[in-house]
Scaffold this motif. Structure first.
Motif, PDB file in Angstrom:
ATOM      1  N   ALA A  75       2.131 -10.208   4.299  1.00 30.51           N
ATOM      2  CA  ALA A  75       3.853 -10.436   4.007  1.00 30.51           C
ATOM      3  C   ALA A  75       4.417 -10.083   2.451  1.00 30.51           C
ATOM      4  O   ALA A  75       5.063  -9.102   2.238  1.00 30.51           O
ATOM      5  N   TYR A  76       3.454 -11.262   1.738  1.00 24.66           N
ATOM      6  CA  TYR A  76       3.832 -10.669   0.579  1.00 24.66           C
ATOM      7  C   TYR A  76       3.508  -9.313  -0.671  1.00 24.66           C
ATOM      8  O   TYR A  76       4.160  -8.633  -1.075  1.00 24.66           O
ATOM      9  N   GLY A  79       5.999  -7.037   1.193  1.00 20.34           N
ATOM     10  CA  GLY A  79       7.356  -6.815   0.345  1.00 20.34           C
ATOM     11  C   GLY A  79       7.326  -6.423  -0.876  1.00 20.34           C
ATOM     12  O   GLY A  79       8.208  -5.691  -1.358  1.00 20.34           O
ATOM     13  N   SER A 124       5.199 -15.619   7.003  1.00 20.97           N
ATOM     14  CA  SER A 124       5.209 -14.358   6.757  1.00 20.97           C
ATOM     15  C   SER A 124       6.231 -14.213   6.317  1.00 20.97           C
ATOM     16  O   SER A 124       7.008 -13.379   5.639  1.00 20.97           O
ATOM     17  N   LEU A 125       7.584 -14.528   7.264  1.00 20.64           N
ATOM     18  CA  LEU A 125       9.174 -14.783   6.410  1.00 20.64           C
ATOM     19  C   LEU A 125       8.650 -15.045   4.893  1.00 20.64           C
ATOM     20  O   LEU A 125       9.804 -13.955   3.852  1.00 20.64           O
ATOM     21  N   LEU A 128       7.257 -12.264   2.703  1.00 12.87           N
ATOM     22  CA  LEU A 128       8.190 -10.961   2.294  1.00 12.87           C
ATOM     23  C   LEU A 128       9.472 -11.381   1.604  1.00 12.87           C
ATOM     24  O   LEU A 128       9.422 -10.683   1.002  1.00 12.87           O
TER      25      LEU A 128
END
Length: 412
Positions: A75-76, A79, A124-125, A128
């Motif tokens: 996710a990073y 992002g 995951s959030l 991000l």
């Protein structure tokens, strides 16, 4: 991230002996961004020190708990592809500020996870939202720090991001031992919230007229960059470097050498042994910069491969292993700013997109690292290190084409 309005400013001031009035003060920005780099990028690595208590609380195994690191990392990486263009469009300070607010909320939320699937989703959030920081920090340095100070600033900030792998694991291990693993995320969220004031006070806003390129233009640059063979190979070499970096630290945590396995104090000391190299590399930046950035990158990759290969034959000898780890981390710390400089030089008109792709490749690699170690646990610590060394050799081969790039004139 090369804007029409910023080019004349660099040209006019790059030869001025003193600190030009229209460049931001370098020292306070570098210190702030380095500290924030440890905090924000370190969220990737905190769980590596929490695998056992998290697994026990979430009803799973430490090997399965590594998915909380992998989920964050992917996710990073995704992002980065958003935050790089956003930084170009709205300015680094605005994106860092909004990102700190969002990351504080998602980091606090991770502490509430009742089971592994929820923890993976929340991580995951968190990944991000935390991804808003690094591309914006690098963008700030490129656009607001004078060229003669920029190399040292980049070395400090990238070393801080790498130091996060050590510092945040040490901090997380200490906090978890005292008040539990969930407190690690509450404390991280609080520090992010407290960082908002110094960010607004220290960092300069980017003039809106300097960001008229728009989001679509920034996104459109990415496919063009990936079609450049040398840049694509350099991004893949970065994947190899970071997967090896995280795989090695994951191996220490879950497959440690016999002499330190199960000894939390010994593992802590082994992690901390690499910290001096992360201080030394920024101090040596003026010397290292005498070498062209592509050459520095290739030599650093090669040193990383050699030290990991040597470490695989050291068995349970803790002191020689600590020395090998020290040299390995120094090599990674020297490679990171060299790669950033090479990427910027090869993409002068699309720096936001180029740095975003670099950051994405970093954390794709970082996400693969825990899974690489998890898949190789049957080989033992020495076997894992041999495979990691082979990955780094592949990284050296991928980085070699950058040596063919002719040195460009110094850009602001």
């Amino acid at each position: 991230m090369s804007h029409p309005t910023t080019t004349p400013r660099r040209t006019a001031t790059s030869s001025t002996p003193g600190q030009p009035s229209n460049w931001a003060p370098a020292a306070p920005a570098t210190v702030l961004l380095t500290v924030l780099g440890v905090l924000m990028v370190g969220q990737m690595y905190t769980v590596l020190a929490l695998l056992n208590p998290m697994a026990a609380a979430l009803g799973t195994t430490p090997a399965q708990a590594t998915w909380t690191a992998t989920a964050f990392g992917f996710a990073y990486a995704a992002g980065f592809l958003l935050s790089g263009p956003l930084s170009d469009r709205y300015g680094p300070r605005a994106v860092i500020t909004a990102g700190l607010v969002a990351a504080a909320a998602t980091t606090a939320a991770v502490s509430t996870a009742p089971n592994l699937p929820t923890a993976i989703a929340l991580r995951s959030l968190q990944g991000l939202t935390a991804a808003t920081f690094a591309p914006s920090a690098l963008s700030y340095v490129v656009h607001h720090v004078a060229p003669r100070r920029r190399g040292t600033a980049l070395a400090c900030i990238t070393s801080g991001m790498l130091a996060a792998a050590v510092v945040m694991q040490i901090g997380a291990q200490a906090v978890a031992a005292g008040i539990g693993w969930r407190a690690v995320f509450w404390l991280g969220a609080a520090l992010m919230a407290l960082s908002l004031a110094p960010v607004r006070r220290v960092l300069r806003p980017t003039p809106r007229h300097g960001t008229d390129c728009g989001l679509l233009q920034a996104f459109a640059a990415m496919p063009r960059l990936l079609r450049q063979p040398r840049l694509s190979a350099l991004y893949l070499s970065t994947v190899a470097l970071m997967s090896a970096f995280v795989a090695l630290y994951t191996a220490v945590a879950i497959a440690g050498p016999p002499s330190i396995a199960g000894d939390s104090s010994a593992i802590l000391a082994l992690r901390a042994s690499a910290l001096p190299s992360l201080v030394a590399v920024p101090l040596l930046a003026p010397v290292l910069q005498r070498l062209r950035a592509p050459l520095r990158a290739v030599l650093a990759f090669a040193l990383a491969a050699l030290t990991v290969a040597a470490g695989s034959f050291l068995g349970g000898h803790t002191v020689p292993l600590a020395i090998a780890l020290l040299l390995f981390v120094a090599a990674v710390a020297a490679a990171a700013p060299a790669v950033v400089e090479t990427v910027n030089a090869d993409a002068p008109h699309a720096r936001g997109a180029a740095v975003a792709l670099y950051g994405c490749s970093m954390f794709v690699g970082a996400s693969l690292g825990p899974q690489l170690t998890g898949a190789l646990t049957g080989l033992g610590f020495g076997g894992i290190l041999l495979v990691v060394a082979a990955v780094l050799v592949l990284g050296v081969l991928l980085a070699l084409p950058t040596l063919g790039r002719r040195p460009a004139a110094r850009r602001g």
